[in-house]
Scaffold this active site. Structure first.
Site, PDB file in Angstrom:
ATOM      1  N   ARG A  52      -6.030 -18.247  -0.119  1.00 12.85           N
ATOM      2  CA  ARG A  52      -6.136 -18.493  -1.566  1.00 12.85           C
ATOM      3  C   ARG A  52      -6.642 -19.911  -1.838  1.00 12.85           C
ATOM      4  O   ARG A  52      -7.436 -20.136  -2.753  1.00 12.85           O
ATOM      5  CB  ARG A  52      -4.789 -18.246  -2.243  1.00 12.85           C
ATOM      6  CG  ARG A  52      -4.873 -18.369  -3.758  1.00 12.85           C
ATOM      7  CD  ARG A  52      -3.586 -17.944  -4.436  1.00 12.85           C
ATOM      8  NE  ARG A  52      -2.498 -18.877  -4.177  1.00 12.85           N
ATOM      9  CZ  ARG A  52      -1.239 -18.692  -4.583  1.00 12.85           C
ATOM     10  NH1 ARG A  52      -0.916 -17.600  -5.247  1.00 12.85           N
ATOM     11  NH2 ARG A  52      -0.310 -19.578  -4.309  1.00 12.85           N
ATOM     12  N   LYS A 152      -6.271 -21.983  -8.401  1.00 16.15           N
ATOM     13  CA  LYS A 152      -5.066 -22.829  -8.437  1.00 16.15           C
ATOM     14  C   LYS A 152      -5.534 -24.282  -8.343  1.00 16.15           C
ATOM     15  O   LYS A 152      -5.508 -24.898  -7.285  1.00 16.15           O
ATOM     16  CB  LYS A 152      -4.131 -22.441  -7.289  1.00 16.15           C
ATOM     17  CG  LYS A 152      -2.686 -22.850  -7.536  1.00 16.15           C
ATOM     18  CD  LYS A 152      -1.761 -22.148  -6.579  1.00 16.15           C
ATOM     19  CE  LYS A 152      -0.381 -22.753  -6.556  1.00 16.15           C
ATOM     20  NZ  LYS A 152       0.330 -22.756  -7.821  1.00 16.15           N
ATOM     21  N   GLU A 185       1.043 -14.172 -17.616  1.00  9.94           N
ATOM     22  CA  GLU A 185       1.992 -14.633 -16.589  1.00  9.94           C
ATOM     23  C   GLU A 185       2.837 -15.727 -17.206  1.00  9.94           C
ATOM     24  O   GLU A 185       2.653 -16.071 -18.380  1.00  9.94           O
ATOM     25  CB  GLU A 185       1.233 -15.150 -15.359  1.00  9.94           C
ATOM     26  CG  GLU A 185       0.311 -16.328 -15.663  1.00  9.94           C
ATOM     27  CD  GLU A 185      -0.363 -16.914 -14.421  1.00  9.94           C
ATOM     28  OE1 GLU A 185       0.101 -16.679 -13.293  1.00  9.94           O
ATOM     29  OE2 GLU A 185      -1.362 -17.623 -14.609  1.00  9.94           O
TER      30      GLU A 185
HETATM   31  N1  PMP Z   1       1.405 -18.195 -11.643  1.00 11.22           N
HETATM   32  C1  PMP Z   1       1.256 -19.519 -11.660  1.00 11.22           C
HETATM   33  C2  PMP Z   1       0.569 -20.143 -12.825  1.00 11.22           C
HETATM   34  C3  PMP Z   1       1.729 -20.310 -10.596  1.00 11.22           C
HETATM   35  O1  PMP Z   1       1.561 -21.630 -10.607  1.00 11.22           O
HETATM   36  C4  PMP Z   1       2.367 -19.674  -9.504  1.00 11.22           C
HETATM   37  C5  PMP Z   1       2.841 -20.487  -8.331  1.00 11.22           C
HETATM   38  N2  PMP Z   1       3.860 -21.367  -8.627  1.00 11.22           N
HETATM   39  C6  PMP Z   1       2.541 -18.285  -9.546  1.00 11.22           C
HETATM   40  C7  PMP Z   1       2.027 -17.571 -10.613  1.00 11.22           C
HETATM   41  C8  PMP Z   1       3.234 -17.564  -8.427  1.00 11.22           C
HETATM   42  O2  PMP Z   1       2.430 -17.556  -7.267  1.00 11.22           O
HETATM   43  P1  PMP Z   1       3.054 -17.547  -5.811  1.00 11.22           P
HETATM   44  O3  PMP Z   1       3.860 -16.304  -5.709  1.00 11.22           O
HETATM   45  O4  PMP Z   1       1.876 -17.538  -4.910  1.00 11.22           O
HETATM   46  O5  PMP Z   1       3.885 -18.768  -5.667  1.00 11.22           O
END
Ligand code: PMP
Length: 294
Positions: A52, A152, A185
């Site tokens: 990622r 990200k 989200e």
């Molecule tokens: N959405 C956002 C905006 C995030 O920053 C994160 C990670 N903290 C997630 C979802 C969750 O992703 P992950 O399961 O890969 O930590």
């Protein structure tokens, strides 16, 4: 002994680890990052995080001057160096120091890579036992055509604005909607609902990160033949849902029992949520890269 951080190929004491004030990561949020977890000497889905990171970097035309394998080794080395078996790991790649001015070509001194591994700070246990209260933020999630939430990047202001709303309302998390009112989200977590025995999450293309924990939950659901749909849904479906939970590397799977002062389901962590959490915990013992502390 204080914490040692990895900074451009060397381990440096945390108090001596600096980046330049000319770094475009700092000046413009021009960089990418990952938040990773290790559980009892196993880095959970490290390969997924590294993939990622490279996808995010490639989306902003940032070339990471290291092979994926070497970067994975650097993550493990940072954990070993700090003798950490259970940790939260922050991996950051910035465009590096440059002149003033947006142009990434001005960053002629190379990218900056750093890795911080530290003890995990989870949500307090009572949130897992009793469930979280959240609000819906007025701040809308970035439009994918403007700054795709699948990247990200170091530019987290969109999420921070929503987080400030959460804090002001006295809760820990805020749900973010897309510009046209679909559930995207939360500020640092993906969201799932359970409705009529169906597990539902938003498609990432509408404006959400491809969460590693989200993927893990989907793979568990498929394996256990839980009915699962990735589809767009609106806020009223969250209000009417039987269960709701959030997923993230730091939070793992945390139940949500109230949103905008409305009770979800019976106001307690749901049955499927708890089942998925148990399964997820099992997965954190096997799915990743193992390492030993000498
Ligand atoms: N959405 C956002 C905006 C995030 O920053 C994160 C990670 N903290 C997630 C979802 C969750 O992703 P992950 O399961 O890969 O930590």
């Amino acid at each position: 002994m204080g914490l040692s951080v990895y900074l451009n190929g060397k381990f440096v004491d945390r108090d001596k680890a600096y980046v330049s004030i000319f770094d475009h990561g700092l000046l413009y949020g021009d960089g990418v990052f990952e938040g990773i977890r290790s559980y009892s000497g196993l880095v959970f889905r490290l390969k997924g995080h590294i993939d990622r990171l490279y996808r995010s970097a490639s989306a902003i035309q940032l070339v990471i001057p290291m092979k994926k394998d070497a970067l994975m080794k650097a993550v493990v080395a940072t954990l070993k160096k700090n003798k950490l078996k259970d940790a939260y790991i922050r991996l950051v790649v910035t465009r590096g120091p440059g002149d003033l001015g947006l142009d990434p070509r001005k960053c002629r001194h190379g990218r900056v890579i750093f890795i911080i591994a530290d003890k995990v700070a989870l949500y307090p246990e009572r949130y897992y036992r009793e469930g979280l209260h959240i609000i819906t933020a007025k701040t809308r999630r970035n439009l994918p055509q403007a700054l795709n939430p699948r990247i990200k990047s170091l530019n987290y202001l969109n999420n921070i604005l929503a987080k400030l709303e959460a804090t002001k309302s006295g809760v820990e998390e805020a749900l973010m909607l897309t510009h046209d009112g679909y559930v995207a989200e939360c500020t640092g977590d993906n969201i799932f609902i359970v409705s009529k025995k169906t597990l539902i999450t938003s498609p990432t293309k509408i404006g959400a990160l491809e969460g590693i924990t989200r993927d893990a939950v989907i793979s568990i659901a498929k394996k256990r033949k839980i009915i699962f749909r990735e589809k767009k849904f609106k806020l009223n479906e969250v209000y009417k849902a039987d269960e709701c939970f959030l997923t993230g590397s730091a939070a793992e799977i945390v139940p949500v029992v109230r949103i905008d002062k409305k009770t979800i389901g019976r106001g307690k962590p749901g049955k499927l949520t708890l089942e998925l959490r148990d399964e997820f915990r099992k997965l954190t013992k096997i799915d990743g890269i193992k390492y030993k502390i000498d």
